[in-house]
Design an enzyme around this catalytic site. Structure first.
Site, PDB file in Angstrom:
ATOM      1  N   HIS A  84       0.769  -1.132  -0.095  1.00 58.17           N
ATOM      2  CA  HIS A  84      -0.034   0.035  -0.038  1.00 58.17           C
ATOM      3  C   HIS A  84       0.885   1.345   0.080  1.00 58.17           C
ATOM      4  O   HIS A  84       2.212   1.204   0.553  1.00 58.17           O
ATOM      5  CB  HIS A  84      -0.941   0.010   1.008  1.00 58.17           C
ATOM      6  CG  HIS A  84      -0.487   0.091   2.597  1.00 58.17           C
ATOM      7  ND1 HIS A  84      -0.183   1.050   3.195  1.00 58.17           N
ATOM      8  CD2 HIS A  84      -0.582  -1.130   3.511  1.00 58.17           C
ATOM      9  CE1 HIS A  84       0.224   0.759   4.388  1.00 58.17           C
ATOM     10  NE2 HIS A  84       0.078  -0.353   4.727  1.00 58.17           N
ATOM     11  N   ASP A  86      -0.580   4.203   1.186  1.00 58.81           N
ATOM     12  CA  ASP A  86      -0.870   5.304   1.865  1.00 58.81           C
ATOM     13  C   ASP A  86      -0.211   5.138   3.448  1.00 58.81           C
ATOM     14  O   ASP A  86       0.299   3.993   3.557  1.00 58.81           O
ATOM     15  CB  ASP A  86      -2.466   5.617   2.303  1.00 58.81           C
ATOM     16  CG  ASP A  86      -3.221   4.151   2.633  1.00 58.81           C
ATOM     17  OD1 ASP A  86      -2.543   2.997   2.139  1.00 58.81           O
ATOM     18  OD2 ASP A  86      -4.105   3.745   3.331  1.00 58.81           O
ATOM     19  N   ASP A 116       5.560   0.482   7.791  1.00 64.73           N
ATOM     20  CA  ASP A 116       4.042   0.157   7.140  1.00 64.73           C
ATOM     21  C   ASP A 116       3.605   0.906   6.284  1.00 64.73           C
ATOM     22  O   ASP A 116       3.153   2.180   6.385  1.00 64.73           O
ATOM     23  CB  ASP A 116       3.277   0.253   8.651  1.00 64.73           C
ATOM     24  CG  ASP A 116       1.681  -0.039   8.338  1.00 64.73           C
ATOM     25  OD1 ASP A 116       1.653  -0.609   7.177  1.00 64.73           O
ATOM     26  OD2 ASP A 116       1.177   0.442   9.003  1.00 64.73           O
ATOM     27  N   GLU A 150      -5.230   1.491   2.165  1.00 67.05           N
ATOM     28  CA  GLU A 150      -5.045   0.152   2.996  1.00 67.05           C
ATOM     29  C   GLU A 150      -5.616   0.682   4.589  1.00 67.05           C
ATOM     30  O   GLU A 150      -6.308  -0.078   5.189  1.00 67.05           O
ATOM     31  CB  GLU A 150      -3.894  -0.562   2.949  1.00 67.05           C
ATOM     32  CG  GLU A 150      -3.902  -1.883   3.875  1.00 67.05           C
ATOM     33  CD  GLU A 150      -3.542  -1.902   5.237  1.00 67.05           C
ATOM     34  OE1 GLU A 150      -4.070  -2.901   5.666  1.00 67.05           O
ATOM     35  OE2 GLU A 150      -3.122  -0.821   5.683  1.00 67.05           O
ATOM     36  N   GLU A 151      -4.971   1.939   4.860  1.00 67.97           N
ATOM     37  CA  GLU A 151      -4.921   2.222   6.341  1.00 67.97           C
ATOM     38  C   GLU A 151      -6.486   2.701   6.816  1.00 67.97           C
ATOM     39  O   GLU A 151      -6.677   2.885   8.163  1.00 67.97           O
ATOM     40  CB  GLU A 151      -4.004   3.324   6.707  1.00 67.97           C
ATOM     41  CG  GLU A 151      -2.726   3.018   6.442  1.00 67.97           C
ATOM     42  CD  GLU A 151      -2.071   1.990   7.362  1.00 67.97           C
ATOM     43  OE1 GLU A 151      -2.920   1.491   8.406  1.00 67.97           O
ATOM     44  OE2 GLU A 151      -0.929   1.680   7.368  1.00 67.97           O
ATOM     45  N   GLU A 177       1.843  -7.247   3.358  1.00 66.10           N
ATOM     46  CA  GLU A 177       2.308  -7.076   4.882  1.00 66.10           C
ATOM     47  C   GLU A 177       1.487  -7.980   5.771  1.00 66.10           C
ATOM     48  O   GLU A 177       0.622  -8.451   5.202  1.00 66.10           O
ATOM     49  CB  GLU A 177       2.312  -5.669   5.413  1.00 66.10           C
ATOM     50  CG  GLU A 177       0.608  -5.253   5.348  1.00 66.10           C
ATOM     51  CD  GLU A 177       0.499  -4.008   5.935  1.00 66.10           C
ATOM     52  OE1 GLU A 177       1.213  -3.362   6.291  1.00 66.10           O
ATOM     53  OE2 GLU A 177      -0.780  -3.482   5.765  1.00 66.10           O
TER      54      GLU A 177
HETATM   55 ZN   LIG Z   1       0.099  -1.455   6.597  1.00 63.32          ZN
END
Ligand SMILES: [Zn+2]
Length: 450
Positions: A84, A86, A116, A150-151, A177
């Protein structure tokens, strides 16, 4: 000239710095994110011979990028590498360096997204570019997806693509992830592979009362007072431990002595064992073996001199594989006891837990290729307690794992603390490692030995 690991490490470092500086901060609103900036950056990196690029804009600025190396055999499996673009917000006051500066300091890249998961988004892109430029012609198709949103649960990213553009992203095997942090154990280095994730049930408890004058509280039915007791019961609720398959395999393969392994695999002895563990590990182990209830938001009351007649309490419930809404409601009733009938539950969102099988060709590939960097290591299956984009692909029948590769510089504790935390950063050796990993995985899985 043969390009070595250091080229990849350098390229990945620069790309990660640029992704961090793009600051695609997702605050949960559709107008945030701005992932188009990173989709364009990555398209610029990947454009060239051997790769077909396509972008998809789910909402203005919420752009995802797909790059493909088409396989020669349509019946061979497809591998999707998904990262991702974002990130979650960061408060610069609590950081030692600018969270969006992407600075390289003492061999570490600093910034929001460094673990992340812009690190993997970058290393996947560099690996795919190297494969394409080297004339990689796999039997199976390799797809790279730099995905938005994704977040905030993927509505403008993976969920959108799987629902509306499945042909572009469908894959037999998906890697995203997280995972791959080397775990030292008495039985050697273990590399956790995320094979499943807990489900997520969000909703509101509406607790009623009777309005009255704040000047006469005696024997009133105050919704806030009842809510306090509801909160206390939820906080004290421990629930029944569940010794599920993934947990059993994880603990068994860690090679702990019997006096640790046995209680961790015993429904009766686990609660006492958890009380004695360091808090970070206890929290993780508890979440892996229980459906959990976290009260997180409360709204109630209207005016200082009015006894409140309603309080709304939002509860974040995370479910184990096999749980359904009815099982959660039953457990909630148990936790609330005699207050259960006075509380109304208003559901808001439910994503069931998902898991992929462990014995698959992708598992074998990961176990085999990782020996190059961690000789004698063993991959172990893990459940993540958060939600990732993998779940959308598991719903379509893909085998989806969370994995990456890190140097021994990165410890499990640091990694856990930096996820959505302060001072997020990654060492450049880890970036080189994961870039090499993706090339090895794609080669091993998509060009099977005859
Ligand atoms: Zn993530």
């Amino acid at each position: 000239m043969i390009r070595g690991a250091t080229d990849r490490e350098g390229e990945c470092t620069e790309l990660l710095q640029a992704l961090i500086r793009n600051a695609c901060v997702n605050d949960g609103t559709v107008g945030s994110g701005g992932e188009v900036r990173s989709a364009e950056l990555l398209a610029g990196v990947l454009e060239g011979p051997g790769l077909d690029l396509e972008t998809y804009e789910a909402a203005p600025g919420r752009t995802s990028l797909v790059a493909r190396i088409e396989g020669t055999d349509p019946t061979a499996p497809t591998l999707l590498l998904m990262g991702h673009t974002d990130v979650v917000p960061a408060n610069p006051d609590h950081w030692r360096h600018d969270p969006f500066g992407g600075e390289l300091i003492d061999g570490e890249v600093w910034g929001r997204g460094a673990v992340d998961m812009l690190n993997l988004t970058a290393s996947m892109a560099v690996a795919v570019r190297h494969l394409a430029r080297s004339g990689f012609r796999p039997r199976g198709t390799l797809v790279y997806l730099a995905v938005a949103d994704e977040e905030a649960l993927g509505e403008w990213g993976a969920e959108h693509l799987v629902t509306h553009q499945l042909d572009a992203v469908a894959a037999d095997y998906v890697i995203t992830e997280s995972g791959g942090i080397p775990l030292p154990s008495p039985a050697g280095t273990k590399l956790p592979v995320i094979v499943g994730e807990k489900g997520c049930l969000w909703g509101t408890l509406r607790i009623g009362g009777t309005a009255g004058h704040g000047s006469q509280p005696y024997r009133t039915d105050n919704a806030l007072v009842t809510a306090a007791e509801v909160l206390r019961r939820l906080a004290e609720h421990r629930g029944e431990p569940r010794i599920h398959d993934v947990w059993r395999r994880f603990i068994t393969s860690m090679g702990y002595p019997d006096e640790i392994t046995e209680p961790l695999l015993s429904r009766d002895r686990l609660p006492e064992m958890l009380e004695g563990l360091p808090v970070g590990m206890a929290r993780q182990f508890h979440a892996c073996t229980h459906t959990t209830f976290s009260p997180t938001v409360v709204h109630g009351g209207t005016k200082i001199n009015v006894i409140p007649d309603v309080v709304e309490l939002q509860v974040d419930v995370r479910t184990l594989p096999g749980d359904d809404e009815e099982a959660v409601m039953q457990e909630l009733r148990t936790a609330l006891g005699d207050l259960a009938d006075t509380v109304e539950y208003v559901p808001a969102r439910y994503d069931p837990s998902t898991a992929s099988p462990v014995d698959t060709p992708l598992w074998d590939t990961l176990s085999t290729v990782t020996q190059r960097w961690y000789p004698g290591s063993e991959t172990v299956p893990c459940l993540t307690v958060g939600a990732t984009d993998a779940r959308f692909f598991r719903h379509t029948g893909s085998v989806a794992y969370g994995f990456g590769l890190f140097s021994e510089h990165m410890t499990f504790e640091d990694y856990g603390a930096m996820f959505h935390g302060d001072d997020e950063r990654i060492d450049t050796a880890s970036l080189g490692l994961s870039t090499e990993l993706w090339e090895a995985v794609a080669t091993d899985l998509l060009t099977p030995r005859d």
